[in-house]
Design an enzyme around this catalytic site. Structure first.
Site, PDB file in Angstrom:
ATOM      1  N   GLY A   1      -5.281   5.583  -1.009  1.00  0.00           N
ATOM      2  CA  GLY A   1      -5.514   4.990   0.302  1.00  0.00           C
ATOM      3  C   GLY A   1      -6.174   3.622   0.261  1.00  0.00           C
TER       4      GLY A   1
ATOM      5  N   HIS B   1       4.609   2.827  -5.664  1.00  0.00           N
ATOM      6  CA  HIS B   1       3.827   4.053  -5.439  1.00  0.00           C
ATOM      7  C   HIS B   1       3.844   4.352  -3.950  1.00  0.00           C
ATOM      8  CE1 HIS B   1      -0.584   5.830  -5.488  1.00  0.00           C
ATOM      9  NE2 HIS B   1       0.310   6.718  -5.117  1.00  0.00           N
TER      10      HIS B   1
ATOM     11  N   HIS C   1       2.591  -3.000  -9.894  1.00  0.00           N
ATOM     12  CA  HIS C   1       2.370  -1.771  -9.129  1.00  0.00           C
ATOM     13  C   HIS C   1       2.258  -2.129  -7.646  1.00  0.00           C
ATOM     14  CE1 HIS C   1       0.910   2.424  -8.774  1.00  0.00           C
ATOM     15  NE2 HIS C   1       0.074   1.957  -7.861  1.00  0.00           N
TER      16      HIS C   1
ATOM     17  N   ASP D   1       1.715  -0.629  -3.837  1.00  0.00           N
ATOM     18  CA  ASP D   1       1.191   0.518  -3.096  1.00  0.00           C
ATOM     19  C   ASP D   1       1.677   0.499  -1.660  1.00  0.00           C
ATOM     20  OD1 ASP D   1      -0.663   1.886  -4.984  1.00  0.00           O
ATOM     21  OD2 ASP D   1      -1.522  -0.126  -5.095  1.00  0.00           O
TER      22      ASP D   1
ATOM     23  N   ASP E   1      -4.272   5.793 -11.929  1.00  0.00           N
ATOM     24  CA  ASP E   1      -4.390   4.801 -10.858  1.00  0.00           C
ATOM     25  C   ASP E   1      -5.704   4.982 -10.107  1.00  0.00           C
ATOM     26  OD1 ASP E   1      -3.961   3.065  -8.757  1.00  0.00           O
ATOM     27  OD2 ASP E   1      -2.207   4.122  -7.945  1.00  0.00           O
TER      28      ASP E   1
ATOM     29  N   MET F   1      -3.824  10.262  -9.861  1.00  0.00           N
ATOM     30  CA  MET F   1      -4.787   9.419  -9.146  1.00  0.00           C
ATOM     31  C   MET F   1      -6.186   9.678  -9.716  1.00  0.00           C
ATOM     32  SD  MET F   1      -2.972   7.672  -7.099  1.00  0.00           S
ATOM     33  CE  MET F   1      -4.365   6.786  -6.392  1.00  0.00           C
TER      34      MET F   1
ATOM     35  N   MET G   1       1.735   2.287   1.857  1.00  0.00           N
ATOM     36  CA  MET G   1       0.950   3.256   2.642  1.00  0.00           C
ATOM     37  C   MET G   1       1.418   3.241   4.086  1.00  0.00           C
ATOM     38  SD  MET G   1      -2.812   2.236   1.304  1.00  0.00           S
ATOM     39  CE  MET G   1      -3.178   2.021  -0.448  1.00  0.00           C
TER      40      MET G   1
ATOM     41  N   SER H   1      -2.108  -3.896  -9.689  1.00  0.00           N
ATOM     42  CA  SER H   1      -1.780  -3.464  -8.331  1.00  0.00           C
ATOM     43  C   SER H   1      -1.951  -4.628  -7.369  1.00  0.00           C
ATOM     44  CB  SER H   1      -2.681  -2.315  -7.896  1.00  0.00           C
ATOM     45  OG  SER H   1      -2.562  -2.150  -6.496  1.00  0.00           O
TER      46      SER H   1
ATOM     47  N   MET I   1       2.817   6.212  -0.789  1.00  0.00           N
ATOM     48  CA  MET I   1       1.811   7.081  -0.164  1.00  0.00           C
ATOM     49  C   MET I   1       2.260   7.275   1.269  1.00  0.00           C
ATOM     50  SD  MET I   1      -1.445   5.258  -1.933  1.00  0.00           S
ATOM     51  CE  MET I   1      -0.433   3.898  -2.502  1.00  0.00           C
TER      52      MET I   1
HETATM   53  C1  DX5 Z   1      -5.016   3.344  -4.164  1.00  0.00           C
HETATM   54  C2  DX5 Z   1      -3.872   2.684  -4.866  1.00  0.00           C
HETATM   55  C3  DX5 Z   1      -4.237   1.958  -6.088  1.00  0.00           C
HETATM   56  C4  DX5 Z   1      -5.203   0.813  -5.894  1.00  0.00           C
HETATM   57  C5  DX5 Z   1      -5.961   0.663  -7.169  1.00  0.00           C
HETATM   58  O1  DX5 Z   1      -4.498   4.128  -3.135  1.00  0.00           O
HETATM   59  O2  DX5 Z   1      -2.911   3.651  -5.235  1.00  0.00           O
HETATM   60  O3  DX5 Z   1      -3.073   1.505  -6.779  1.00  0.00           O
HETATM   61  O4  DX5 Z   1      -4.582  -0.397  -5.576  1.00  0.00           O
HETATM   62  O5  DX5 Z   1      -6.942  -0.290  -6.953  1.00  0.00           O
HETATM   63  P1  DX5 Z   1      -8.221  -0.381  -7.892  1.00  0.00           P
HETATM   64  O6  DX5 Z   1      -7.752  -0.681  -9.273  1.00  0.00           O
HETATM   65  O7  DX5 Z   1      -8.998  -1.469  -7.267  1.00  0.00           O
HETATM   66  O8  DX5 Z   1      -8.917   0.968  -7.822  1.00  0.00           O
HETATM   67 ZN    ZN Z   2      -1.234   2.968  -6.549  1.00  0.00          ZN
END
Ligand code: DX5
Ligand code: ZN
Length: 215
Positions: free
Chosen positions: A141, A64, A31, A33, A175, A136, A35, A7, A66
């Site tokens: 977040g 992903h 990956h 993210d 994740d 998740m 947000m 990620s 969010m």
């Molecule tokens: C959280 C994200 C994850 C995050 C995972 O909202 O969806 O993808 O980056 O990070 P780690 O592996 O540090 O928990």
């Molecule tokens: Zn993610």
């Protein structure tokens, strides 16, 4: 086959290219993210960053979302270079089946995501449609949170339902809080795609961390 998806949320944003190159040969997916500060209490990045990553990444981009109203943005993320797009069931509810079809019509793999407090049964009616499921193992977040152990039972429950409906090939992605210490448990429960942010990019040797998880 187990796939490791670093990620980029935990990468060095000032030197994204360096971090992509560090894992390009070892990762299976990237990956990303996204947000919006509304669906989750954090804001990360959007189209220009995904487009830039696509220019360097040698592995498929797994975006992903969010965000609220994912249906408004999936086409632009597909154009930005996403080969997989997942969105939250909690953000889409009864529109979820239509959004899955919308993503697939763009030639992109569609995934449904749920947070740890959403009953897995909520997405069972969608399991005959999705290309993958994202569970998740922390609340969406933020990176760097601790893995929630109850996720193991949730992976098993979704895996059992996918098997029951004759879709054993649909991969489960997990994740949040995943690293070499718990990767084997997550895989034993039935997951195939492991997202890892901190455990890869905060490691002294990211490639070694990925190898350790694969092992
Ligand atoms: C959280 C994200 C994850 C995050 C995972 O909202 O969806 O993808 O980056 O990070 P780690 O592996 O540090 O928990
Ligand atoms: Zn993610």
């Amino acid at each position: 086959m187990i796939q490791i998806a670093p990620s980029l949320l935990s990468a060095d944003f000032l030197h994204l290219e360096k971090d992509i190159l560090l894992v390009n040969a070892f990762a299976d997916l990237f990956h990303l993210d996204v947000m919006d500060g509304v669906f989750v209490p954090n804001i990360s990045f959007g189209f220009p960053v995904v487009e830039a990553v696509a220019r360097q990444a040698e592995k498929p981009l797994d975006v992903h979302l969010m965000i609220v109203h994912p249906e408004k943005y999936v086409e632009r993320f597909a154009k930005a270079g996403a080969q997989m797009i997942s969105f939250h069931y909690e953000a889409a509810r009864e529109a979820s089946a239509d959004i899955i079809a919308q993503i697939q019509a763009l030639g992109v793999k569609a995934g449904i995501v749920i947070n740890p407090d959403c009953p897995v049964q909520a997405i069972f009616p969608l399991l005959d449609k999705v290309d993958f499921v994202l569970l998740m193992s922390v609340f969406a977040g933020f990176g760097g949170q601790a893995f929630i152990p109850e996720t193991i039972g949730r992976i098993q429950a979704v895996r059992a339902e996918l098997d029951r409906i004759g879709r054993p090939d649909v991969p489960i992605e997990v994740d949040g809080g995943i690293g070499p210490a718990n990767a084997a448990d997550v895989v034993a429960a039935g997951a195939e795609i492991l997202v890892a942010g901190s455990s890869v990019f905060k490691a002294d040797d990211p490639a070694k961390a990925i190898r350790a998880m694969r092992g």
